[in-house]
Write a protein that holds these residues in place. Structure first.
Motif, mmCIF file in Angstrom:
data_model
loop_
_atom_site.group_PDB
_atom_site.id
_atom_site.type_symbol
_atom_site.label_atom_id
_atom_site.label_comp_id
_atom_site.label_asym_id
_atom_site.label_seq_id
_atom_site.Cartn_x
_atom_site.Cartn_y
_atom_site.Cartn_z
ATOM 1 N N ALA A 63 -21.062 16.422 -58.513
ATOM 2 C CA ALA A 63 -20.275 15.208 -58.270
ATOM 3 C C ALA A 63 -20.808 14.035 -59.078
ATOM 4 N N GLN A 64 -19.905 13.168 -59.509
ATOM 5 C CA GLN A 64 -20.287 11.940 -60.205
ATOM 6 C C GLN A 64 -20.725 10.873 -59.219
ATOM 7 N N ALA A 65 -20.163 10.910 -58.000
ATOM 8 C CA ALA A 65 -20.502 9.914 -56.976
ATOM 9 C C ALA A 65 -20.383 10.562 -55.604
ATOM 10 N N GLU A 66 -20.946 9.898 -54.595
ATOM 11 C CA GLU A 66 -20.978 10.440 -53.238
ATOM 12 C C GLU A 66 -20.433 9.417 -52.249
ATOM 13 N N ILE A 67 -19.594 9.894 -51.337
ATOM 14 C CA ILE A 67 -19.115 9.085 -50.214
ATOM 15 C C ILE A 67 -19.806 9.633 -48.977
ATOM 16 N N ARG A 68 -20.496 8.760 -48.250
ATOM 17 C CA ARG A 68 -21.177 9.207 -47.039
ATOM 18 C C ARG A 68 -20.768 8.309 -45.885
ATOM 19 N N ILE A 69 -20.253 8.930 -44.820
ATOM 20 C CA ILE A 69 -19.882 8.183 -43.625
ATOM 21 C C ILE A 69 -21.156 7.929 -42.836
ATOM 22 N N VAL A 70 -21.496 6.659 -42.652
ATOM 23 C CA VAL A 70 -22.722 6.265 -41.956
ATOM 24 C C VAL A 70 -22.498 6.196 -40.454
ATOM 25 N N ASN A 71 -21.355 5.653 -40.041
ATOM 26 C CA ASN A 71 -21.117 5.424 -38.624
ATOM 27 C C ASN A 71 -19.620 5.504 -38.329
ATOM 28 N N VAL A 72 -19.276 6.172 -37.231
ATOM 29 C CA VAL A 72 -17.907 6.200 -36.716
ATOM 30 C C VAL A 72 -17.986 5.801 -35.256
ATOM 31 N N ASP A 73 -17.313 4.717 -34.906
ATOM 32 C CA ASP A 73 -17.341 4.210 -33.535
ATOM 33 C C ASP A 73 -15.907 4.187 -33.006
ATOM 34 N N GLU A 89 -1.775 -1.303 -20.674
ATOM 35 C CA GLU A 89 -2.007 -0.895 -22.058
ATOM 36 C C GLU A 89 -3.502 -0.736 -22.315
ATOM 37 N N TYR A 90 -3.809 0.188 -23.203
ATOM 38 C CA TYR A 90 -5.166 0.339 -23.724
ATOM 39 C C TYR A 90 -5.170 -0.098 -25.179
ATOM 40 N N LEU A 91 -6.321 -0.508 -25.658
ATOM 41 C CA LEU A 91 -6.500 -0.815 -27.074
ATOM 42 C C LEU A 91 -7.479 0.204 -27.633
ATOM 43 N N LEU A 92 -6.989 1.032 -28.557
ATOM 44 C CA LEU A 92 -7.831 2.027 -29.206
ATOM 45 C C LEU A 92 -8.376 1.403 -30.489
ATOM 46 N N ALA A 93 -9.695 1.475 -30.674
ATOM 47 C CA ALA A 93 -10.324 0.863 -31.843
ATOM 48 C C ALA A 93 -11.206 1.885 -32.538
ATOM 49 N N LEU A 94 -11.050 1.987 -33.835
ATOM 50 C CA LEU A 94 -11.854 2.886 -34.664
ATOM 51 C C LEU A 94 -12.556 2.049 -35.724
ATOM 52 N N ARG A 95 -13.874 2.164 -35.782
ATOM 53 C CA ARG A 95 -14.675 1.438 -36.779
ATOM 54 C C ARG A 95 -15.450 2.470 -37.589
ATOM 55 N N VAL A 96 -15.262 2.465 -38.893
ATOM 56 C CA VAL A 96 -15.913 3.421 -39.783
ATOM 57 C C VAL A 96 -16.697 2.651 -40.836
ATOM 58 N N VAL A 97 -17.952 3.060 -41.043
ATOM 59 C CA VAL A 97 -18.786 2.472 -42.093
ATOM 60 C C VAL A 97 -19.131 3.590 -43.065
ATOM 61 N N ALA A 98 -18.871 3.357 -44.348
ATOM 62 C CA ALA A 98 -19.136 4.354 -45.381
ATOM 63 C C ALA A 98 -19.959 3.729 -46.496
ATOM 64 N N ILE A 111 -18.795 0.053 -47.098
ATOM 65 C CA ILE A 111 -17.380 -0.175 -46.811
ATOM 66 C C ILE A 111 -17.188 -0.064 -45.302
ATOM 67 N N GLU A 112 -16.612 -1.101 -44.707
ATOM 68 C CA GLU A 112 -16.352 -1.088 -43.267
ATOM 69 C C GLU A 112 -14.854 -1.204 -43.030
ATOM 70 N N VAL A 113 -14.321 -0.275 -42.251
ATOM 71 C CA VAL A 113 -12.901 -0.250 -41.929
ATOM 72 C C VAL A 113 -12.760 -0.318 -40.413
ATOM 73 N N VAL A 114 -11.933 -1.238 -39.926
ATOM 74 C CA VAL A 114 -11.669 -1.361 -38.493
ATOM 75 C C VAL A 114 -10.165 -1.239 -38.286
ATOM 76 N N ILE A 115 -9.780 -0.309 -37.424
ATOM 77 C CA ILE A 115 -8.370 -0.081 -37.125
ATOM 78 C C ILE A 115 -8.183 -0.162 -35.619
ATOM 79 N N GLN A 116 -7.164 -0.905 -35.187
ATOM 80 C CA GLN A 116 -6.880 -1.054 -33.765
ATOM 81 C C GLN A 116 -5.410 -0.755 -33.510
#
Length: 158
Positions: A63-73, A89-98, A111-116
């Motif tokens: 591989a030329q580069a690597e993506i590594r997921i550090v944290n999934v909450d 209602e519930y609020l579903l939240a996904l937080r991913v740090v790569a 890279i931090e992605v937050v989806i609700q």
């Protein structure tokens, strides 16, 4: 006459900016062609998103580069309550740090992605809501993977 009317409606919809939901595409190309993905729970969806962006997941040494997921909450919080103190209602939240690295050297900030997403709830529909919740989580993982890959296009290649 119907054909002309349908053609006019199609032109008006396209002129106002309407488009069907779907894959929009990448704003530019990925800086590296081959990637090693260490995605854990997001492995499959990350590899699928890479294929869509014309990247190729390969083994680590090639591989030329690597993506590594550090944290999934993943969190499920109460979003709204009725006057009778029942959950509405519930609020579903996904937080991913790569992290992205090349030859062991990190490229930029993590890279931090937050989806609700809200999910309606009713005690009378518990079984159906479990399926709906599983579907929402799967869609959120796919959305997170696509956002991570989209952000990779802004990395600078050496």
């Amino acid at each position: 006459m119907n054909k002309i009317l349908m053609l006019a409606v199609a032109f008006m919809l396209s002129a106002c900016g309407f488009h069907l939901k779907g894959h929009i595409g990448m704003p530019s190309t990925l800086p590296y062609q081959t990637w090693y993905v260490d995605g854990g729970a997001l492995q499959q969806v990350l590899e699928t998103a890479l294929h869509r962006a014309d990247g190729k997941p390969v083994a680590a040494p090639d591989a030329q580069a690597e993506i590594r997921i550090v944290n999934v909450d993943m969190r499920k919080d109460i979003y709204t309550i009725t006057q009778a103190a029942a959950i509405n209602e519930y609020l579903l939240a996904l937080r991913v740090v790569a992290e992205v690295s090349r030859n062991g050297e990190k490229l930029g900030e993590p890279i931090e992605v937050v989806i609700q997403r809200p999910m309606e709830y009713a005690d009378s529909e518990v079984l159906g809501k479990q399926e709906e919740e599983a579907t929402i989580w799967a869609e959120m993982r796919t959305d997170a993977a696509e956002q991570i890959i989209r952000r990779l296009t802004f990395l600078k290649a050496d």
